[in-house]
Design an enzyme around this catalytic site. Structure first.
Site, PDB file in Angstrom:
ATOM      1  N   ARG A 261      34.441  25.029  35.346  1.00 29.65           N
ATOM      2  CA  ARG A 261      33.088  25.392  34.907  1.00 29.65           C
ATOM      3  C   ARG A 261      32.961  25.229  33.401  1.00 29.65           C
ATOM      4  O   ARG A 261      33.792  25.706  32.646  1.00 29.65           O
ATOM      5  CB  ARG A 261      32.792  26.844  35.307  1.00 29.65           C
ATOM      6  CG  ARG A 261      32.854  27.023  36.814  1.00 29.65           C
ATOM      7  CD  ARG A 261      32.613  28.445  37.260  1.00 29.65           C
ATOM      8  NE  ARG A 261      32.733  28.496  38.722  1.00 29.65           N
ATOM      9  CZ  ARG A 261      32.463  29.556  39.462  1.00 29.65           C
ATOM     10  NH1 ARG A 261      32.036  30.677  38.877  1.00 29.65           N
ATOM     11  NH2 ARG A 261      32.596  29.520  40.767  1.00 29.65           N
ATOM     12  N   ARG A 276      36.487  34.808  31.573  1.00 27.56           N
ATOM     13  CA  ARG A 276      35.594  33.653  31.679  1.00 27.56           C
ATOM     14  C   ARG A 276      36.328  32.436  31.155  1.00 27.56           C
ATOM     15  O   ARG A 276      36.571  32.300  29.969  1.00 27.56           O
ATOM     16  CB  ARG A 276      34.321  33.906  30.857  1.00 27.56           C
ATOM     17  CG  ARG A 276      33.212  32.898  31.064  1.00 27.56           C
ATOM     18  CD  ARG A 276      31.980  33.235  30.234  1.00 27.56           C
ATOM     19  NE  ARG A 276      31.392  34.519  30.614  1.00 27.56           N
ATOM     20  CZ  ARG A 276      30.522  34.685  31.614  1.00 27.56           C
ATOM     21  NH1 ARG A 276      30.128  33.633  32.313  1.00 27.56           N
ATOM     22  NH2 ARG A 276      30.050  35.871  31.907  1.00 27.56           N
ATOM     23  N   GLU A 348      32.170  41.285  37.968  1.00 25.02           N
ATOM     24  CA  GLU A 348      32.191  40.567  39.238  1.00 25.02           C
ATOM     25  C   GLU A 348      33.566  39.987  39.550  1.00 25.02           C
ATOM     26  O   GLU A 348      34.138  39.245  38.758  1.00 25.02           O
ATOM     27  CB  GLU A 348      31.162  39.431  39.195  1.00 25.02           C
ATOM     28  CG  GLU A 348      31.143  38.592  40.452  1.00 25.02           C
ATOM     29  CD  GLU A 348      30.208  37.386  40.342  1.00 25.02           C
ATOM     30  OE1 GLU A 348      29.172  37.483  39.661  1.00 25.02           O
ATOM     31  OE2 GLU A 348      30.535  36.339  40.939  1.00 25.02           O
ATOM     32  N   SER A 351      31.922  37.341  45.279  1.00 17.16           N
ATOM     33  CA  SER A 351      30.491  37.157  45.481  1.00 17.16           C
ATOM     34  C   SER A 351      30.306  36.445  46.811  1.00 17.16           C
ATOM     35  O   SER A 351      31.005  35.479  47.095  1.00 17.16           O
ATOM     36  CB  SER A 351      29.946  36.297  44.341  1.00 17.16           C
ATOM     37  OG  SER A 351      28.590  36.008  44.562  1.00 17.16           O
ATOM     38  N   ARG A 388      40.406  36.759  37.265  1.00 14.12           N
ATOM     39  CA  ARG A 388      39.729  38.056  37.214  1.00 14.12           C
ATOM     40  C   ARG A 388      40.451  39.098  38.055  1.00 14.12           C
ATOM     41  O   ARG A 388      40.482  40.284  37.713  1.00 14.12           O
ATOM     42  CB  ARG A 388      38.277  37.922  37.681  1.00 14.12           C
ATOM     43  CG  ARG A 388      37.420  37.251  36.637  1.00 14.12           C
ATOM     44  CD  ARG A 388      35.935  37.383  36.929  1.00 14.12           C
ATOM     45  NE  ARG A 388      35.191  36.673  35.887  1.00 14.12           N
ATOM     46  CZ  ARG A 388      33.869  36.688  35.782  1.00 14.12           C
ATOM     47  NH1 ARG A 388      33.143  37.372  36.666  1.00 14.12           N
ATOM     48  NH2 ARG A 388      33.272  36.047  34.810  1.00 14.12           N
TER      49      ARG A 388
END
Length: 425
Positions: A261, A276, A348, A351, A388
């Site tokens: 990403r 991130r 988060e 998801s 994460r």
RNA sequence: GGAGGCGUCGCCUAGUCCGGUCUAUGGCGCCCGCCUGCUAAGCGGGUUUGGGUCAACAGCCCAUCGCGGGUUCAAAUCCCGCCGCCUCCGCCA
């Protein structure tokens, strides 16, 4: 894309859905106009083409003057057909583009509004009270360094910012998490998959990632290939252009792949650590099912995500994402957010989205129903996103000396290791 | 990277050289019916997908022979480009 019949027959439903996401409904009128133009163009073309075909059949039998007359007429017709065909093509493309610009209709139950308008569905576990325990928790960057588990400096040296190396127990932790996740999925009847992380434009477009999310997607220079941000992309395209036997549904896959990403527009956010990053590995659940089963399957995916987080002994909350924060494809989305002690907030970790028939229409994934072929529903959900999850484990289960207690369920995957201990520096 | 071959409506397959009667052949499988104590066999029919029109899942029409262009009055068939698969050579984890 949304159901063209719904757009035509119940445009107000679509307008309301746009409003719920906080978007303009002008696309609805554009799409309706495009549909009218398209149908007129099709009728015009087909009339010409039909005439051309019937006259064409008479030519081989015709003789002399009669044949010359026919040829003259069909020659003119040929040009007319070509023009009508071109108009039909353009009208069709415009209609397709207009339709694709409309995001999936948000579920009635999804909260209206934007990013901050989520609804908390439940809290699981209680965030650990380090103050009561009498020590200040270290963040995952420091813990990772002490344990020799995460090397951010060298990640930056080799690949740039937002890259990292997992080393030693860090690397072992990812391998253990991957196996724990895959074993859980396997036990639940999922088919394990290792998916390609480079895909052609069709897969990227079909899953809805070339819309507003396009800025976050890496493209390979000089090639018609994209790096996926999630294995949802290859797994959705896996059955593209297929008509599946409804009796075989649901088809459940647990796919491992690296994810890439760009994180465009997030400059300054989460610059520290591995919350991130530009690349990470993930085990993703992906399901094909019938539209009437989609909502129930969505709950099951959420339950599997919770089961996994429970095994890691994390405290978390579940939120129902607001319509404006849904991706292009989703009708409803639940996030599981784990408590991160040094950030003092929930972040988060997983998801899950119900995309109903939205992706299936774009990718031509259908089921053979008694009433004929019809689009299926697709759903996805994170089982374990490595960095994460590692952050949450290290920070949550740390001890005053910088060691980390391994959650019970993970120990068999680490050769029985109970505590990760700081390495001598 | 180089050379060659192939891609037809679930599967297999005819047709492509020499464009029109291809409204795409035949077999297998599958579905419906007939026949038969039951089953099998046999017999008859059906069986790509998408779209337009329509009250209609009736009928009629259009598209679809890997995909996209082109030539032509007319393309599964001729020409060009692309994609995929297979074989051989080279290189290589």
């Amino acid at each position: 894309m949304i159901d063209p019949k719904v757009l035509r027959d119940q445009p107000d439903l679509v307008r309301a859905a746009q409003a719920k996401r906080g978007l303009s409904d002008s696309v609805v009128d554009e799409a309706l106009a495009a549909d009218t133009r398209r149908r007129a163009a099709i009728a015009a073309y087909e009339a010409k083409r039909s005439e051309q075909k019937s006259l064409g059949k008479q030519i081989p039998q015709a003789q002399g003057e009669e044949k010359q007359a026919l040829l003259a007429r069909t020659k003119d017709l040929s040009a007319e057909v070509k023009a009508a065909e071109a108009e039909q093509g353009e009208a069709e493309d415009a209609w397709d583009a207009a339709l694709r610009a409309i995001p999936n209709l948000a579920d009635e139950a999804a909260p209206a509004g934007g990013e901050d308008d989520y609804v908390v569905l439940e809290h699981v576990g209680t965030p650990r009270d380090f103050a009561a325990e009498g020590f200040e928790p270290r963040d995952h960057v420091e813990l990772g360094r002490m344990l020799g588990a995460i090397d951010i400096e060298r990640g930056a040296k080799v690949s740039g910012s937002r890259f990292y190396f997992l080393t030693g127990v860090g690397a072992r932790l990812e391998r253990a998490l991957t196996n724990l996740a895959m074993d859980q999925a396997h036990a639940a009847g999922f088919t394990e998959a290792i998916a390609p992380s480079l895909v052609r434009p069709r897969a990227m477009e079909g899953t809805g990632f070339l819309g507003q999310a396009a800025d976050d997607v890496y493209r390979i220079e000089g090639e018609d290939l994209y790096l996926v941000g999630t294995s949802e992309v290859p797994m959705a395209a896996y059955h593209s252009d297929e008509i599946l036997d409804v009796a075989s549904l649901p088809l459940r896959y647990a796919a491992f792949s690296p994810c890439f990403r760009k994180e465009a527009g997030s400059h300054g956010k989460d610059t520290k650590g591995i919350i991130r990053v530009h690349w990470f590995d993930k085990v993703e659940m992906f399901v094909y099912t019938t539209p009437d089963q989609a909502a129930a399957e969505h709950q099951r995916l959420l339950d599997w995500e919770k089961e996994f987080l429970d095994k890691l002994e994390l405290s978390y909350r579940v939120i129902d994402t607001a319509a404006g924060d849904l991706g292009l494809s989703a009708t409803r989305k639940f996030d599981c957010e784990a408590w991160i002690p040094t950030q003092g907030r929930y972040r988060e970790l997983t998801s899950t989205s119900n995309c109903t028939e939205f992706q299936a229409r774009r990718l031509d994934i259908r089921g053979r129903f008694e009433s004929g072929p019809a689009p299926l529903a697709t759903l996805n959900g994170t089982l374990c996103a490595m960095p994460r999850t590692i952050v949450a484990i290290l920070e949550t289960h740390q001890n005053a000396d910088g060691s980390v207690t391994v959650p019970q369920a993970l120990r068999p995957y680490l050769g029985g290791l109970e505590v990760l201990k700081p390495i001598a520096s």
